[in-house]
Design a protein around this motif. Structure first.
Motif, PDB file in Angstrom:
ATOM      1  N   UNK A 184     -25.046  -0.060   7.636  1.00 34.80           N
ATOM      2  CA  UNK A 184     -24.710   0.700   6.499  1.00 34.80           C
ATOM      3  C   UNK A 184     -24.431  -0.283   5.484  1.00 34.80           C
ATOM      4  N   UNK A 185     -23.666  -1.513   6.006  1.00 33.76           N
ATOM      5  CA  UNK A 185     -23.227  -2.273   4.950  1.00 33.76           C
ATOM      6  C   UNK A 185     -24.544  -3.171   4.463  1.00 33.76           C
ATOM      7  N   UNK A 186     -25.347  -3.439   5.377  1.00 35.44           N
ATOM      8  CA  UNK A 186     -26.646  -4.198   5.036  1.00 35.44           C
ATOM      9  C   UNK A 186     -27.321  -3.236   3.908  1.00 35.44           C
ATOM     10  N   UNK A 187     -27.639  -1.985   4.188  1.00 38.59           N
ATOM     11  CA  UNK A 187     -28.298  -0.942   3.329  1.00 38.59           C
ATOM     12  C   UNK A 187     -27.642  -0.975   1.948  1.00 38.59           C
ATOM     13  N   UNK A 188     -26.360  -1.137   2.156  1.00 41.64           N
ATOM     14  CA  UNK A 188     -25.628  -0.793   0.697  1.00 41.64           C
ATOM     15  C   UNK A 188     -26.099  -2.082  -0.194  1.00 41.64           C
TER      16      UNK A 188
END
Lengths: 477, 477
Positions: free
Chosen positions: B307-311
């Motif tokens: 999720x952090x990478x995608x954000x």
């Protein structure tokens, strides 16, 4: 109860050779058309009339080196007119006799059709000609940050890998050629060029002709162009090794790893006997116990987490000497035993020839299948090595036989036969990744049943009514 | 240049109905054999003679409810003797007219063959009868910690999902029915029962009859048993949503996510127009911009990292209002817009009928394909919604037409035709997951080419020489 070796049909050991005539007019037409690219030289024919299998069959009448799909279509058309067999040839690394001219005919060498036609990095696809080998393909992809993961060991051609539905050590994570071919260009038996599939990742548009061609071993068409799925090179790669008190403990560890959803990229088993050979060959002091060799792909934190999870699982099953590493040098060191297994084995018996088995079973049956088979080989007295793509349930015994001993050859084939029977009884398959070729024709009927093989024959007769495309392979017509 | 709608062949709009005779003797034999399980009641026939497509065709002459593979074989054998068409029927959720009796004949209802035959948790496989629906299958798997991920939306039968090569929102991570069927039992056109594949995860043993049957829409055999791959329920699941200034920005975000190897489990796009409908329907205040809805499967640390990478990636492309959540309640809230899109859309035009498109293109072409198509639909004045399985390049426009307006129907079909043409020009497919049925027969020829469709016909003629299995679908013979 398994059949004792005395009941083995002789047909499993010798291919049926039934030479069909090759009219001189065809050879002359091919020579006029292709010049030096149509060779009838003995050395060239013999090279194209043999492969890594143990069979000896007379070579093809001529070898044509094609340079384009249109040329392939021309050659197929000429062979069709003369009803002459045609055998597509890639890198010559087939293990099951696929390339042998059991009905005579022409070998069609595709190794000069070796170009990358387009790389579509955003779509993670590449389109290539069939003659490119997997190592060269990955070299050409280097600058893109992508790779093609299917790794059957040999530096096979991509066309040949399609034809045999190849896989290898990475299949547990990335699948096989079945899952990774998106589209094909194929020359059909009447010399027409068709396309199957598109570059879209999925499709429900009509019969899956792509998958019908993949694994058809050159018997339904000549593959002249291939679109493959690619994958991003993992940000981080780590490797781990672990020794186990028994094959069963190693297999139960793998089952647990997969059931917990650890996205392991490779997980290979080698047995204690093979570790012993590697120790002798490479002067190592590895524990002479069954060993798992693993690789993890992901983010740096992800691969660390995977290795930690696996270490915990391995400990539950008595795993010892767990080591993991993420630098390239350390990873290579950990995998030494796997990389050297084949050479260590053949050097343990100088001058030997390897007969490789290729069964694949559901993983829950793997320990049983391996234990019984190891006991059988041990009792036979034949030296062997054992390596397994254990996440898929696929493994290879390599029986190390004296090439001049018909008795050893027969003994090895008998062991293979018993192994295949066992695998079939355990819901498995006679070929995980090498294909049927000549060697597994009898086994295919046992595995699939007469009805399914008859359906395959019906497809073959419909698509190749003159039986010119690699005839005499997979099944007798 | 795309063809203007005036050039559309009328054949795309109306199926060719050519009733073949159904001898009274056959009906009487079936009634004698199956009693009340052979129905000629008007209501039963009409229910089985319609599906979710917009076509109206006379119903089949009778409906037989089979309870075993042997009964299926009996019915096929009788139909073969009388040369009467037979149409396998599962849950009736087909969208493309697969179930319609365009040549008359018998509907063979398999919904009572709905048992789980064996769960092999260690092997991550399950064997089922074709009539079980995907939701009930997952209910039955609950205690195992495993699940079957393919989710086409409708609660379709597993047999029907095989027949149409279905997929859905999870395909970006778990693949489609193509990748997840290991083995089949099939009744062939001559009433014989064969098996294709084994429970081994991979095989190179002969032609891939499993994949030949998957996606063949009931035209090559009746699927009576299916072995599927299962997956461990993820330890952790998280969801995220994000709004984007343009469809292109959303698509570029997805390309980047996939190129970085983030193992995203679902990534769905809905366009601004559809968000607007959802806001009106569900009284939400979502930004009326293109929106991505995502799901991540893995370890707790893994899904957080994803999720952090995608954000970060989304922020690069102007993503706004990024939210992520890992509790089931919050995940459901975040996905409200996607879950409600269909109902919000149909309620925006009470009494409407939805005509759904199903093209799929390489992801690099997706933004272009969508932008041009959105402009076209906007210009047409037809209301619509747009949802996309954007990780695969597959998306669906739902045109909301007045069911009583032939003109709107024609306008919608014209838009669909232009969309398909565009997708084909962009290396895509006319059907990502719904199949060809009656609706896409013309498009299949455009996509695959006459040669490939002729090869499909050759296979069909060879395997079903009397043309009794779901005739008149995929292509005209």
């Amino acid at each position: 109860m398994l059949h004792p070796s005395s009941e083995l049909p002789a047909a499993d050991l010798l291919p049926v050779v039934r030479q069909r005539p090759v009219p001189q007019a065809l050879i002359e037409t091919l020579q006029a058309r292709f010049g030096a690219r149509c060779s009838t030289a003995q050395a060239v024919r013999e090279q194209h009339g043999s492969d890594e299998s143990a069979f000896t069959v007379p070579p093809p009448a001529a070898v044509v080196f094609a340079q384009s799909s249109a040329e392939v279509a021309e050659v197929v058309d000429l062979c069709s007119q003369h009803e002459v067999p045609l055998i597509p040839y890639g890198a010559g690394s087939s293990l099951e006799g696929h390339l042998l001219a059991v009905q005579g005919g022409i070998s069609l060498d595709l190794s000069r059709m070796d170009q990358v036609l387009s790389i579509d990095a955003e779509d993670l696809t590449v389109t290539v000609q069939p003659g490119i080998t997997r190592k060269r393909l990955n070299d050409e992809l280097k600058s893109t940050g992508l790779f093609f993961p299917i790794d059957p060991g040999a530096d096979a051609s991509i066309g040949g890998m399609c034809a045999t539905r190849a896989s290898g050590t990475n299949a547990v994570r990335y699948g096989t050629m079945r899952e990774n071919v998106l589209a094909l260009e194929v020359v059909t038996a009447d010399g027409k060029i068709i396309r199957t599939g598109t570059r879209a990742r999925k499709s429900s548009a009509g019969y899956d002709l792509t998958r019908l061609m993949v694994g058809s071993e050159g018997t339904l068409g000549v593959i002249t162009e291939i679109t493959l799925r690619l994958y991003p090179l993992p940000e981080a790669v780590s490797a781990a090794v672990c020794s186990f008190p028994s094959i069963e403990a190693a297999v139960r560890t793998v089952i647990q790893i997969i059931q917990l959803g650890v996205p392991i990229a490779r997980v290979e088993l080698i047995d204690a006997n093979t570790v012993r050979m590697v120790n002798a060959h490479s002067k190592l002091g590895l524990r002479e116990e069954p060993m798992l060799l693993m690789e993890f792909h992901g983010s740096p934190a992800g691969v660390k987490e995977q290795a930690e999870t696996v270490q915990e699982i391995a400990a539950e099953f008595g795993g010892q000497a767990f080591e993991w590493a993420s630098t390239p040098e350390e990873r290579t060191r950990l995998w030494t035993a796997r990389h050297n297994a084949y050479f260590a084995a053949i050097q343990s018996r100088p001058g030997c020839r390897v007969i490789s088995t290729d069964t694949c079973v559901p993983i829950s049956r793997l320990a049983d299948c391996l234990l019984d088979s190891v006991a059988e080989v041990d009792a036979s007295g034949l030296p062997y090595f054992l390596v397994g793509h254990v996440g898929d349930g696929n493994f290879h015994f390599g029986y190390l036989i004296d090439p001049d001993s018909a008795e050893e050859r027969t003994r090895a084939e008998a062991l293979n036969h018993q192994l295949v029977r066992r695998a079939l009884q355990l819901d498995g398959t006679c070929s995980g990744e090498h294909g049927v070729g000549l060697h597994k024709m009898g086994f295919l009927v046992e595995e699939a049943g007469a009805g399914a093989v008859e359906l395959m024959r019906t497809v073959k007769r419909a698509l190749d009514p003159k039986n010119i495309l690699n005839p005499g392979k997979i099944f007798e017509l």
